[in-house]
Design a protein around this motif. Sequence first.
Motif, PDB file in Angstrom:
ATOM      1  N   ARG A   1      -4.186  -3.578  -2.657  1.00  0.00           N
ATOM      2  CA  ARG A   1      -3.120  -2.761  -2.075  1.00  0.00           C
ATOM      3  C   ARG A   1      -3.191  -3.033  -0.580  1.00  0.00           C
ATOM      4  O   ARG A   1      -4.218  -2.769   0.047  1.00  0.00           O
ATOM      5  CB  ARG A   1      -3.327  -1.293  -2.404  1.00  0.00           C
ATOM      6  CG  ARG A   1      -3.233  -1.039  -3.921  1.00  0.00           C
ATOM      7  CD  ARG A   1      -3.451   0.411  -4.285  1.00  0.00           C
ATOM      8  NE  ARG A   1      -2.388   1.212  -3.693  1.00  0.00           N
ATOM      9  CZ  ARG A   1      -2.547   2.468  -3.259  1.00  0.00           C
ATOM     10  NH1 ARG A   1      -3.715   3.070  -3.356  1.00  0.00           N
ATOM     11  NH2 ARG A   1      -1.541   3.125  -2.739  1.00  0.00           N
ATOM     12  N   VAL A   2      -2.112  -3.610  -0.021  1.00  0.00           N
ATOM     13  CA  VAL A   2      -2.157  -4.138   1.336  1.00  0.00           C
ATOM     14  C   VAL A   2      -1.025  -3.604   2.218  1.00  0.00           C
ATOM     15  O   VAL A   2       0.003  -3.143   1.719  1.00  0.00           O
ATOM     16  CB  VAL A   2      -2.083  -5.685   1.328  1.00  0.00           C
ATOM     17  CG1 VAL A   2      -3.202  -6.294   0.508  1.00  0.00           C
ATOM     18  CG2 VAL A   2      -0.727  -6.181   0.838  1.00  0.00           C
ATOM     19  N   GLU A   3      -1.268  -3.704   3.523  1.00  0.00           N
ATOM     20  CA  GLU A   3      -0.214  -3.562   4.518  1.00  0.00           C
ATOM     21  C   GLU A   3       0.030  -4.967   5.029  1.00  0.00           C
ATOM     22  O   GLU A   3      -0.919  -5.709   5.306  1.00  0.00           O
ATOM     23  CB  GLU A   3      -0.647  -2.638   5.658  1.00  0.00           C
ATOM     24  CG  GLU A   3      -0.741  -1.193   5.226  1.00  0.00           C
ATOM     25  CD  GLU A   3      -1.171  -0.258   6.350  1.00  0.00           C
ATOM     26  OE1 GLU A   3      -1.852  -0.708   7.290  1.00  0.00           O
ATOM     27  OE2 GLU A   3      -0.836   0.931   6.259  1.00  0.00           O
TER      28      GLU A   3
ATOM     29  N   ARG B   1      -6.035  -2.367   2.217  1.00  0.00           N
ATOM     30  CA  ARG B   1      -6.299  -0.937   2.360  1.00  0.00           C
ATOM     31  C   ARG B   1      -7.068  -0.401   1.162  1.00  0.00           C
ATOM     32  O   ARG B   1      -7.755   0.607   1.258  1.00  0.00           O
ATOM     33  CB  ARG B   1      -4.994  -0.149   2.544  1.00  0.00           C
ATOM     34  CG  ARG B   1      -4.254  -0.500   3.814  1.00  0.00           C
ATOM     35  CD  ARG B   1      -5.108  -0.088   5.026  1.00  0.00           C
ATOM     36  NE  ARG B   1      -4.576  -0.614   6.262  1.00  0.00           N
ATOM     37  CZ  ARG B   1      -5.234  -1.433   7.064  1.00  0.00           C
ATOM     38  NH1 ARG B   1      -6.446  -1.835   6.773  1.00  0.00           N
ATOM     39  NH2 ARG B   1      -4.677  -1.861   8.172  1.00  0.00           N
ATOM     40  N   GLU B   2      -6.951  -1.102   0.035  1.00  0.00           N
ATOM     41  CA  GLU B   2      -7.712  -0.716  -1.155  1.00  0.00           C
ATOM     42  C   GLU B   2      -7.805  -1.928  -2.068  1.00  0.00           C
ATOM     43  O   GLU B   2      -6.844  -2.678  -2.207  1.00  0.00           O
ATOM     44  CB  GLU B   2      -7.024   0.434  -1.887  1.00  0.00           C
ATOM     45  CG  GLU B   2      -7.794   0.939  -3.099  1.00  0.00           C
ATOM     46  CD  GLU B   2      -7.139   2.131  -3.770  1.00  0.00           C
ATOM     47  OE1 GLU B   2      -7.869   3.081  -4.083  1.00  0.00           O
ATOM     48  OE2 GLU B   2      -5.904   2.109  -3.982  1.00  0.00           O
TER      49      GLU B   2
ATOM     50  N   GLY C   1     -11.674  -7.668   5.132  1.00  0.00           N
ATOM     51  CA  GLY C   1     -10.619  -6.674   4.987  1.00  0.00           C
ATOM     52  C   GLY C   1      -9.225  -7.289   5.059  1.00  0.00           C
ATOM     53  O   GLY C   1      -8.237  -6.572   5.124  1.00  0.00           O
ATOM     54  N   GLN C   2      -9.153  -8.609   5.026  1.00  0.00           N
ATOM     55  CA  GLN C   2      -7.873  -9.308   4.975  1.00  0.00           C
ATOM     56  C   GLN C   2      -7.848 -10.179   3.726  1.00  0.00           C
ATOM     57  O   GLN C   2      -8.870 -10.751   3.341  1.00  0.00           O
ATOM     58  CB  GLN C   2      -7.674 -10.162   6.219  1.00  0.00           C
ATOM     59  CG  GLN C   2      -7.530  -9.328   7.473  1.00  0.00           C
ATOM     60  CD  GLN C   2      -7.243 -10.170   8.699  1.00  0.00           C
ATOM     61  OE1 GLN C   2      -7.412 -11.384   8.698  1.00  0.00           O
ATOM     62  NE2 GLN C   2      -6.816  -9.512   9.763  1.00  0.00           N
TER      63      GLN C   2
ATOM     64  N   GLN D   1      -2.187 -10.011   5.380  1.00  0.00           N
ATOM     65  CA  GLN D   1      -2.273  -8.858   4.489  1.00  0.00           C
ATOM     66  C   GLN D   1      -3.581  -8.118   4.774  1.00  0.00           C
ATOM     67  O   GLN D   1      -4.660  -8.638   4.497  1.00  0.00           O
ATOM     68  CB  GLN D   1      -2.237  -9.293   3.023  1.00  0.00           C
ATOM     69  CG  GLN D   1      -0.929  -9.919   2.622  1.00  0.00           C
ATOM     70  CD  GLN D   1      -0.931 -10.402   1.187  1.00  0.00           C
ATOM     71  OE1 GLN D   1      -1.988 -10.569   0.570  1.00  0.00           O
ATOM     72  NE2 GLN D   1       0.242 -10.644   0.646  1.00  0.00           N
ATOM     73  N   SER D   2      -3.469  -6.914   5.329  1.00  0.00           N
ATOM     74  CA  SER D   2      -4.646  -6.079   5.583  1.00  0.00           C
ATOM     75  C   SER D   2      -4.902  -5.237   4.345  1.00  0.00           C
ATOM     76  O   SER D   2      -4.049  -4.453   3.936  1.00  0.00           O
ATOM     77  CB  SER D   2      -4.394  -5.175   6.792  1.00  0.00           C
ATOM     78  OG  SER D   2      -4.209  -5.963   7.947  1.00  0.00           O
TER      79      SER D   2
ATOM     80  N   PHE E   1       0.817  -1.215   0.000  1.00  0.00           N
ATOM     81  CA  PHE E   1       0.000   0.000   0.000  1.00  0.00           C
ATOM     82  C   PHE E   1       0.848   1.262   0.000  1.00  0.00           C
ATOM     83  O   PHE E   1       0.512   2.244  -0.658  1.00  0.00           O
ATOM     84  CB  PHE E   1      -0.940   0.001   1.213  1.00  0.00           C
ATOM     85  CG  PHE E   1      -1.816   1.224   1.297  1.00  0.00           C
ATOM     86  CD1 PHE E   1      -2.870   1.392   0.417  1.00  0.00           C
ATOM     87  CD2 PHE E   1      -1.584   2.201   2.245  1.00  0.00           C
ATOM     88  CE1 PHE E   1      -3.683   2.513   0.475  1.00  0.00           C
ATOM     89  CE2 PHE E   1      -2.392   3.321   2.329  1.00  0.00           C
ATOM     90  CZ  PHE E   1      -3.444   3.480   1.440  1.00  0.00           C
ATOM     91  N   HIS E   2       1.954   1.250   0.734  1.00  0.00           N
ATOM     92  CA  HIS E   2       2.765   2.457   0.883  1.00  0.00           C
ATOM     93  C   HIS E   2       3.775   2.654  -0.239  1.00  0.00           C
ATOM     94  O   HIS E   2       3.969   3.775  -0.697  1.00  0.00           O
ATOM     95  CB  HIS E   2       3.480   2.442   2.240  1.00  0.00           C
ATOM     96  CG  HIS E   2       2.527   2.425   3.391  1.00  0.00           C
ATOM     97  ND1 HIS E   2       1.787   3.525   3.769  1.00  0.00           N
ATOM     98  CD2 HIS E   2       2.158   1.430   4.226  1.00  0.00           C
ATOM     99  CE1 HIS E   2       1.010   3.213   4.790  1.00  0.00           C
ATOM    100  NE2 HIS E   2       1.217   1.942   5.090  1.00  0.00           N
TER     101      HIS E   2
END
Length: 163
Positions: free
Chosen positions: A106-108, A92-93, A66-67, A89-90, A43-44
């Motif tokens: 797109r994950v954190e 985020r989008e 959301g995972q 994997q969380s 994500f970042h």
Amino acid sequence: MESKEEKTPKFSQRTSVVQVEEGMELAPKFDATGLIPCVTTDFHTGELLMHAYMNEEALRETMESGQAVYWSRSRKQLWRKGATSGLVQSVREMRIDDDQDCVWLRVEVAGGASCHVGYRSCFYRRVPVGEKRSIGDQLEFTEDEKVFDPQQVYGDAPNPTQL
């Protein structure tokens, strides 16, 4: 209070090119085996972490929880990313492409890695192209160190991606 059924994501029937490409309805196109490809990035940073597949259940569960949840083609079962390793994997989008036959997450990532081999990304080797090609076309490693030791995390469990 909403029931579980009311919260379950619903997919629309694919009725026209305009509906699929320009409409507001989620109408994913699963292949003949019931799967849709999914690419997953950080994500970042935008770094490509992995490619996998989802079936309808995995896509719905990812949307609900959301995972990231995938379908393991080798094990023929849902693969809840991080259930064994802790490398959850969380999401985020989540995006879907123009003709709704590919998902992008797109994950954190908890623990900083996504690859079962221990590297951060599943794409840890470069394929030489153009003038960089040489006889033998040897792969080049792009990551020098593993984030974790797969033997410690998975033990003697079968490799999750059997050949």
